[in-house]
Design a protein around this motif. Structure first.
Motif, PDB file in Angstrom:
ATOM      1  N   SER A 141      32.392 -58.944  51.995  1.00  0.00           N
ATOM      2  CA  SER A 141      32.024 -57.682  51.344  1.00  0.00           C
ATOM      3  C   SER A 141      30.671 -57.847  50.676  1.00  0.00           C
ATOM      4  CB  SER A 141      33.050 -57.309  50.273  1.00  0.00           C
ATOM      5  OG  SER A 141      34.321 -57.167  50.841  1.00  0.00           O
ATOM      6  N   PRO A 142      29.910 -56.773  50.575  1.00  0.00           N
ATOM      7  CA  PRO A 142      28.625 -56.868  49.877  1.00  0.00           C
ATOM      8  C   PRO A 142      28.843 -57.225  48.411  1.00  0.00           C
ATOM      9  CG  PRO A 142      28.811 -54.790  51.058  1.00  0.00           C
ATOM     10  CD  PRO A 142      30.144 -55.447  51.123  1.00  0.00           C
ATOM     11  N   PRO A 170      24.069 -62.153  49.101  1.00  0.00           N
ATOM     12  CA  PRO A 170      24.463 -60.749  49.256  1.00  0.00           C
ATOM     13  C   PRO A 170      25.908 -60.529  49.686  1.00  0.00           C
ATOM     14  CG  PRO A 170      23.212 -61.451  51.151  1.00  0.00           C
ATOM     15  CD  PRO A 170      23.210 -62.602  50.188  1.00  0.00           C
ATOM     16  N   TRP A 171      26.658 -61.598  50.010  1.00  0.00           N
ATOM     17  CA  TRP A 171      28.022 -61.451  50.492  1.00  0.00           C
ATOM     18  C   TRP A 171      28.996 -62.232  49.645  1.00  0.00           C
ATOM     19  CZ3 TRP A 171      28.501 -57.760  53.953  1.00  0.00           C
ATOM     20  CH2 TRP A 171      27.421 -57.461  54.782  1.00  0.00           C
ATOM     21  N   GLU A 212      31.601 -50.798  55.583  1.00  0.00           N
ATOM     22  CA  GLU A 212      31.210 -51.369  54.305  1.00  0.00           C
ATOM     23  C   GLU A 212      31.401 -52.876  54.243  1.00  0.00           C
ATOM     24  OE1 GLU A 212      33.265 -49.260  51.259  1.00  0.00           O
ATOM     25  OE2 GLU A 212      32.413 -47.344  51.842  1.00  0.00           O
TER      26      GLU A 212
END
Length: 189
Positions: free
Chosen positions: A90-91, A99-100, A120
């Motif tokens: 997920s971001p 970023p993850w 998403e």
């Protein structure tokens, strides 16, 4: 809060994510799952290896949980040519450097597919280690029950009494409303 389900089993799985330079001008870095570590301790973005601009991180450790209700999915996955685990990323908007965040590790292809329906999250498929195949196979042999196919039978209901397609009964008409248009004989001459 964690729930314990009867007959469920779990093993901690570390997720290794590789950061490499992006190949387009729109993405500075490319991130992808390259490995899993069965029985790994907790970690948060620990550097495992670095060669030039490419870095492998132990991004996180989550439990791989097996449930009795999902044994059909595990059987299906183990019967494929390349059994895999599905890692959901997920971001992470709270971190500028990474970023993850690792959200889920599952052996169920059905659950992995459910997450693929969302734009998403990112779902990565990684080859299942041999030891994990054996562990899941043992779990299946202890808990899986094949469901017998039962063909549904039609109820004793007469469907030919219903006059579908004749239109509104309040409007008088001589034939079915779904008739083909009549040809005008004069036009054909």
């Amino acid at each position: 809060m964690s729930f314990v389900f009867p007959n469920s089993q779990a093993i901690p799985v570390g997720v290794v994510i590789r950061k490499s330079p992006g190949v387009t001008r729109w993405a500075e870095w490319a991130w992808r799952v390259v490995d899993v570590l069965a029985g790994a301790p907790d970690a948060q973005w620990t550097v495992l290896r670095q060669e030039g601009d490419v870095t492998d991180y132990h991004a996180g450790t989550l439990p791989l949980e097996l449930y009795v209700s999902d044994t059909e999915a595990y059987v299906h996955e183990l019967q494929t040519r390349d059994p895999s685990l599905y890692i959901v990323l997920s971001p992470d908007v709270s971190s500028r450097e990474f970023p993850w965040k690792v959200t889920l590790v599952t052996a169920s292809p059905y659950e992995g597919q459910d997450y693929c329906d969302s734009d998403e999250v990112m779902v990565e498929r990684i080859a299942m280690p041999e030891g994990m195949k054996a562990w899941i196979g043992d779990y299946i042999s202890r808990h899986h029950e094949e469901e017998a196919f039962v063909k549904r039978k039609r109820k004793n209901m007469r469907v030919d009494d219903v006059e579908d397609g004749i239109g509104d009964p309040r409007i008088s008409q001589t034939s079915d409303v779904y008739r083909s248009p009549r040809r005008n004989k004069e036009v054909l001459k």
